[in-house]
Design a protein around this motif. Structure first.
Motif, PDB file in Angstrom:
ATOM      1  N   THR B  88     -86.293 -14.094 -52.573  1.00 34.86           N
ATOM      2  CA  THR B  88     -87.298 -13.742 -53.579  1.00 34.86           C
ATOM      3  C   THR B  88     -86.971 -14.507 -54.857  1.00 34.86           C
ATOM      4  O   THR B  88     -86.115 -14.087 -55.642  1.00 34.86           O
ATOM      5  N   PRO B  89     -87.609 -15.662 -55.037  1.00 33.41           N
ATOM      6  CA  PRO B  89     -87.179 -16.554 -56.120  1.00 33.41           C
ATOM      7  C   PRO B  89     -87.565 -16.068 -57.521  1.00 33.41           C
ATOM      8  O   PRO B  89     -86.915 -16.440 -58.496  1.00 33.41           O
ATOM      9  N   TYR B  90     -88.587 -15.237 -57.625  1.00 35.60           N
ATOM     10  CA  TYR B  90     -89.209 -15.021 -58.925  1.00 35.60           C
ATOM     11  C   TYR B  90     -89.550 -13.548 -59.074  1.00 35.60           C
ATOM     12  O   TYR B  90     -90.375 -13.019 -58.335  1.00 35.60           O
ATOM     13  N   SER B  91     -88.848 -12.848 -59.977  1.00 33.29           N
ATOM     14  CA  SER B  91     -89.070 -11.414 -60.164  1.00 33.29           C
ATOM     15  C   SER B  91     -89.210 -11.076 -61.647  1.00 33.29           C
ATOM     16  O   SER B  91     -88.287 -10.541 -62.259  1.00 33.29           O
ATOM     17  N   PRO B  92     -90.354 -11.422 -62.229  1.00 36.17           N
ATOM     18  CA  PRO B  92     -90.524 -11.167 -63.667  1.00 36.17           C
ATOM     19  C   PRO B  92     -90.444  -9.668 -63.978  1.00 36.17           C
ATOM     20  O   PRO B  92     -90.957  -8.842 -63.233  1.00 36.17           O
ATOM     21  N   SER B  93     -89.759  -9.326 -65.077  1.00 36.22           N
ATOM     22  CA  SER B  93     -89.586  -7.932 -65.467  1.00 36.22           C
ATOM     23  C   SER B  93     -90.772  -7.449 -66.282  1.00 36.22           C
ATOM     24  O   SER B  93     -91.269  -8.155 -67.156  1.00 36.22           O
ATOM     25  N   LEU B  94     -91.200  -6.253 -65.975  1.00 39.55           N
ATOM     26  CA  LEU B  94     -92.203  -5.572 -66.798  1.00 39.55           C
ATOM     27  C   LEU B  94     -91.454  -4.537 -67.632  1.00 39.55           C
ATOM     28  O   LEU B  94     -90.234  -4.561 -67.728  1.00 39.55           O
ATOM     29  N   ASN B  96     -89.894  -0.762 -68.735  1.00 41.04           N
ATOM     30  CA  ASN B  96     -89.238   0.401 -68.131  1.00 41.04           C
ATOM     31  C   ASN B  96     -88.535   0.099 -66.813  1.00 41.04           C
ATOM     32  O   ASN B  96     -88.526   0.933 -65.908  1.00 41.04           O
ATOM     33  N   GLY B  97     -88.007  -1.095 -66.684  1.00 37.01           N
ATOM     34  CA  GLY B  97     -87.219  -1.415 -65.499  1.00 37.01           C
ATOM     35  C   GLY B  97     -88.028  -1.840 -64.289  1.00 37.01           C
ATOM     36  O   GLY B  97     -87.485  -1.995 -63.198  1.00 37.01           O
ATOM     37  N   TRP B  98     -89.318  -2.028 -64.418  1.00 34.50           N
ATOM     38  CA  TRP B  98     -90.138  -2.459 -63.289  1.00 34.50           C
ATOM     39  C   TRP B  98     -90.159  -3.978 -63.175  1.00 34.50           C
ATOM     40  O   TRP B  98     -90.187  -4.681 -64.172  1.00 34.50           O
ATOM     41  N   GLN B  99     -90.144  -4.456 -61.919  1.00 34.37           N
ATOM     42  CA  GLN B  99     -90.283  -5.893 -61.653  1.00 34.37           C
ATOM     43  C   GLN B  99     -91.330  -6.082 -60.561  1.00 34.37           C
ATOM     44  O   GLN B  99     -91.403  -5.264 -59.638  1.00 34.37           O
ATOM     45  N   VAL B 100     -92.099  -7.128 -60.693  1.00 33.73           N
ATOM     46  CA  VAL B 100     -93.066  -7.447 -59.640  1.00 33.73           C
ATOM     47  C   VAL B 100     -92.735  -8.834 -59.111  1.00 33.73           C
ATOM     48  O   VAL B 100     -92.654  -9.790 -59.878  1.00 33.73           O
ATOM     49  N   SER B 101     -92.519  -8.926 -57.807  1.00 34.17           N
ATOM     50  CA  SER B 101     -92.197 -10.219 -57.200  1.00 34.17           C
ATOM     51  C   SER B 101     -93.384 -10.635 -56.337  1.00 34.17           C
ATOM     52  O   SER B 101     -93.628 -10.031 -55.288  1.00 34.17           O
ATOM     53  N   PRO B 102     -94.113 -11.645 -56.791  1.00 38.24           N
ATOM     54  CA  PRO B 102     -95.330 -12.007 -56.058  1.00 38.24           C
ATOM     55  C   PRO B 102     -95.062 -12.647 -54.696  1.00 38.24           C
ATOM     56  O   PRO B 102     -95.897 -12.544 -53.806  1.00 38.24           O
ATOM     57  N   VAL B 103     -93.917 -13.295 -54.544  1.00 39.52           N
ATOM     58  CA  VAL B 103     -93.661 -14.007 -53.282  1.00 39.52           C
ATOM     59  C   VAL B 103     -92.213 -13.831 -52.829  1.00 39.52           C
ATOM     60  O   VAL B 103     -91.285 -14.041 -53.607  1.00 39.52           O
ATOM     61  N   SER B 104     -92.062 -13.428 -51.588  1.00 41.08           N
ATOM     62  CA  SER B 104     -90.777 -13.525 -50.912  1.00 41.08           C
ATOM     63  C   SER B 104     -91.019 -14.337 -49.650  1.00 41.08           C
ATOM     64  O   SER B 104     -92.104 -14.249 -49.066  1.00 41.08           O
ATOM     65  N   ILE B 105     -90.013 -15.097 -49.243  1.00 45.27           N
ATOM     66  CA  ILE B 105     -90.104 -15.762 -47.942  1.00 45.27           C
ATOM     67  C   ILE B 105     -88.858 -15.406 -47.145  1.00 45.27           C
ATOM     68  O   ILE B 105     -87.840 -15.030 -47.729  1.00 45.27           O
ATOM     69  N   GLY B 106     -88.968 -15.491 -45.860  1.00 44.12           N
ATOM     70  CA  GLY B 106     -87.794 -15.126 -45.076  1.00 44.12           C
ATOM     71  C   GLY B 106     -87.919 -15.514 -43.622  1.00 44.12           C
ATOM     72  O   GLY B 106     -88.933 -16.066 -43.175  1.00 44.12           O
ATOM     73  N   GLY B 107     -86.865 -15.205 -42.915  1.00 47.78           N
ATOM     74  CA  GLY B 107     -86.835 -15.472 -41.478  1.00 47.78           C
ATOM     75  C   GLY B 107     -86.075 -14.375 -40.776  1.00 47.78           C
ATOM     76  O   GLY B 107     -85.335 -13.623 -41.409  1.00 47.78           O
ATOM     77  N   PHE B 108     -86.299 -14.267 -39.478  1.00 51.63           N
ATOM     78  CA  PHE B 108     -85.556 -13.252 -38.723  1.00 51.63           C
ATOM     79  C   PHE B 108     -85.342 -13.720 -37.291  1.00 51.63           C
ATOM     80  O   PHE B 108     -86.046 -14.618 -36.798  1.00 51.63           O
ATOM     81  N   VAL B 109     -84.358 -13.126 -36.680  1.00 56.35           N
ATOM     82  CA  VAL B 109     -84.170 -13.288 -35.240  1.00 56.35           C
ATOM     83  C   VAL B 109     -83.877 -11.897 -34.712  1.00 56.35           C
ATOM     84  O   VAL B 109     -83.182 -11.120 -35.375  1.00 56.35           O
ATOM     85  N   ASN B 110     -84.473 -11.537 -33.605  1.00 57.24           N
ATOM     86  CA  ASN B 110     -84.179 -10.197 -33.089  1.00 57.24           C
ATOM     87  C   ASN B 110     -84.031 -10.171 -31.576  1.00 57.24           C
ATOM     88  O   ASN B 110     -84.406 -11.107 -30.869  1.00 57.24           O
ATOM     89  N   TYR B 111     -83.437  -9.070 -31.147  1.00 53.74           N
ATOM     90  CA  TYR B 111     -83.150  -8.863 -29.731  1.00 53.74           C
ATOM     91  C   TYR B 111     -83.707  -7.496 -29.337  1.00 53.74           C
ATOM     92  O   TYR B 111     -83.428  -6.505 -30.005  1.00 53.74           O
ATOM     93  N   ARG B 147     -93.460  -7.681 -53.437  1.00 57.76           N
ATOM     94  CA  ARG B 147     -92.720  -6.433 -53.636  1.00 57.76           C
ATOM     95  C   ARG B 147     -92.786  -5.960 -55.083  1.00 57.76           C
ATOM     96  O   ARG B 147     -93.037  -6.748 -55.987  1.00 57.76           O
ATOM     97  N   ILE B 148     -92.561  -4.674 -55.254  1.00 56.65           N
ATOM     98  CA  ILE B 148     -92.302  -4.150 -56.597  1.00 56.65           C
ATOM     99  C   ILE B 148     -90.934  -3.474 -56.563  1.00 56.65           C
ATOM    100  O   ILE B 148     -90.556  -2.860 -55.566  1.00 56.65           O
TER     101      ILE B 148
END
Lengths: 270, 203
Positions: B88-94, B96-111, B147-148
């Protein structure tokens, strides 16, 4: 409350975005037991006076969604088709989405479609997915005086344990000819293929041959059209084009065991 | 049980144990690096629980999830063990401790557990070499999300975790992608899967 409402809507609606596993069997109610749904559609269309039954025969739509759309457009231009049969391998990986993707395209057919399970539909959780989305692995139905017997012949998926295909069931279905003039057997792996349980090839051919009203035996799996008598016993075995070949057959049956075969090519949409 | 299953199980248990221990540590680091996760959907279980740790200034979140698929959803009960990393590269603060992250990227592997899922074509024991090229047991996927986050300001946590994050993710997997690559008519929404979750941790 709003979140749970949204979840419920997504889970129940056809949006399908909320998925718990790519191998899940759970699908929206409208996409459950499609064999039964299609048979209800079929039998609610009373057969016309004509003795001739006319249906489309093709197989192996696995991962050919573009072709599936073109196939539907072509079949919808045909006249006097009773239904479509797909000779197995609806999916490539046995995943629930794949069976739904195919259904979302084939439900646009003007006529009902019926399937039989293919070996690819049994991979992973695929067998349970097929049973949820389509229905029983072995089933039969009667339409236009013709008994269709559809069965699982994907012996390799069961490790060639001598149980698949279920010859006892097949024999009973072939013997029960009440109120029918003709019988047709539909499966995926033909008995001439190495993926058919080698110990059951001859007993299977004998069982098929025992029917006095069999028009022909239909299967898919080998992705090309063939028409012959591999057991030299006067029983006609046909195999279907797969979707990639952009061809399908129209089979017409009438009388006791008479049939006619047409081949149709369908072009990609422009 | 098969060796690969054991390895994943042990890894999951170790991570959970470490996360739990960190919560009880009497002399915590101000931003205790561990978090716990609860997720719904995302192809990783009806419900999946697990945890991980924050890296790179809380931008990188490797984690382990153990998902449950009940018989009513999967035909048979299944467990899905997922290794997942979100950036999550970018999490600007609002305020009272709130942050809004407009973009997360990721990967997974599962079994996925279950004797119907073979690890390789060869391990299944019933196919000629190369009969099926993929493993029904193992999926690899990619995701994008948003995310928030709420971070408690000050020293008084009242027993609450420092950071709590609500996230939504759209993911796809290798087999759905292969299907898309070979079919123009398969739309992007057709191959996407929604996952929703909550992460909490830190002190």
């Amino acid at each position: 409350m709003q979140v749970s409402g949204l979840l419920g809507m997504c889970a129940l609606s056809s949006c399908g975005l909320l998925e718990f596993s790519p191998n899940q069997t759970l699908v929206p109610a409208a996409e459950r037991q499609l064999t039964t749904q299609n048979l209800i559609r079929l039998t609610s269309r009373p057969k016309q006076e004509s003795d001739t039954l006319r249906f489309v025969f093709i197989g192996d739509c696995q991962r050919f969604y573009d072709e599936a759309e073109d196939f539907v457009a072509s079949v919808n231009q045909q006249r006097k088709i009773d239904f479509v049969i797909i000779a197995g391998d609806i999916s490539d990986f046995g995943l629930v989405r794949e069976m739904r993707w195919i259904h979302h395209r084939l439900r646009k057919l003007n006529v009902p479609y019926l399937t039989v399970i293919g070996n690819h539909d049994e991979v992973g959780n695929g067998r349970a997915v097929y049973e949820s989305v389509f229905g029983p692995l072995n089933y039969s139905f009667v339409y236009g005086g013709t008994k269709f017997i559809c069965l699982d012949t994907n012996g390799r998926e069961y490790g060639f344990q001598g149980q698949v295909p279920d010859l006892g069931w097949l024999g009973k279905q072939l013997a029960d000819t009440a109120n029918t003039r003709r019988s047709i057997v539909l499966c995926h792996v033909p008995p001439t293929d190495e993926d058919f349980d080698p110990n059951l090839v001859q007993p299977y051919a004998r069982t098929i041959r025992s029917s006095r009203q069999l028009v022909f035996h239909l299967s898919g799996h080998i992705h090309r059209f063939t028409n012959g008598q591999p057991f030299h016993d006067s029983v006609q075995y046909l195999t279907a084009y797969n979707f990639r070949k952009r061809h399908y057959n129209i089979l017409s049956v009438w009388g006791r065991r008479k049939f006619n075969l047409e081949t149709v090519a369908y072009a990609p949409a422009l | 049980m098969r060796p690969h299953f054991n390895a994943l199980l042990i890894l999951a248990l170790c991570l959970l144990a470490t996360a739990a221990q960190a919560q009880n540590d009497p002399t915590p680091d101000r931003h205790g690096p561990f978090f716990l996760t609860v997720q719904i959907g995302g192809g990783q279980g009806l419900v999946a629980v697990g945890g991980g740790f924050w890296l790179a200034d809380q931008k990188l979140e490797p984690e382990v999830l153990v998902g449950y698929v009940p018989p009513s959803v999967g035909g048979r009960a299944m467990a899905i063990f997922t290794l997942k990393t979100t950036y999550t590269p970018y999490s600007p603060s609002l305020q009272n401790g709130w942050q809004v992250s407009p973009v997360s990227i990721g990967g997974f592997v599962n079994y996925t557990t279950g004797e119907q899922f073979f690890l390789t074509n060869q391990s299944a024991g019933r196919y000629p070499k190369g009969y099926y090229w993929w493993s029904p047991a193992v999926r690899i996927g990619a995701l994008v999300g948003a995310r928030i986050t709420h971070e408690v300001v000050g020293n008084n946590l009242n027993g609450l975790p420092r950071r709590t994050t609500l996230y939504g993710e759209l993911s796809t997997n290798d087999l759905h992608l292969v299907s898309k690559f070979t079919n123009k008519s398969l739309s992007l929404p057709e191959i996407l899967t929604l996952g929703l979750g909550l992460k909490a941790g830190g002190r």
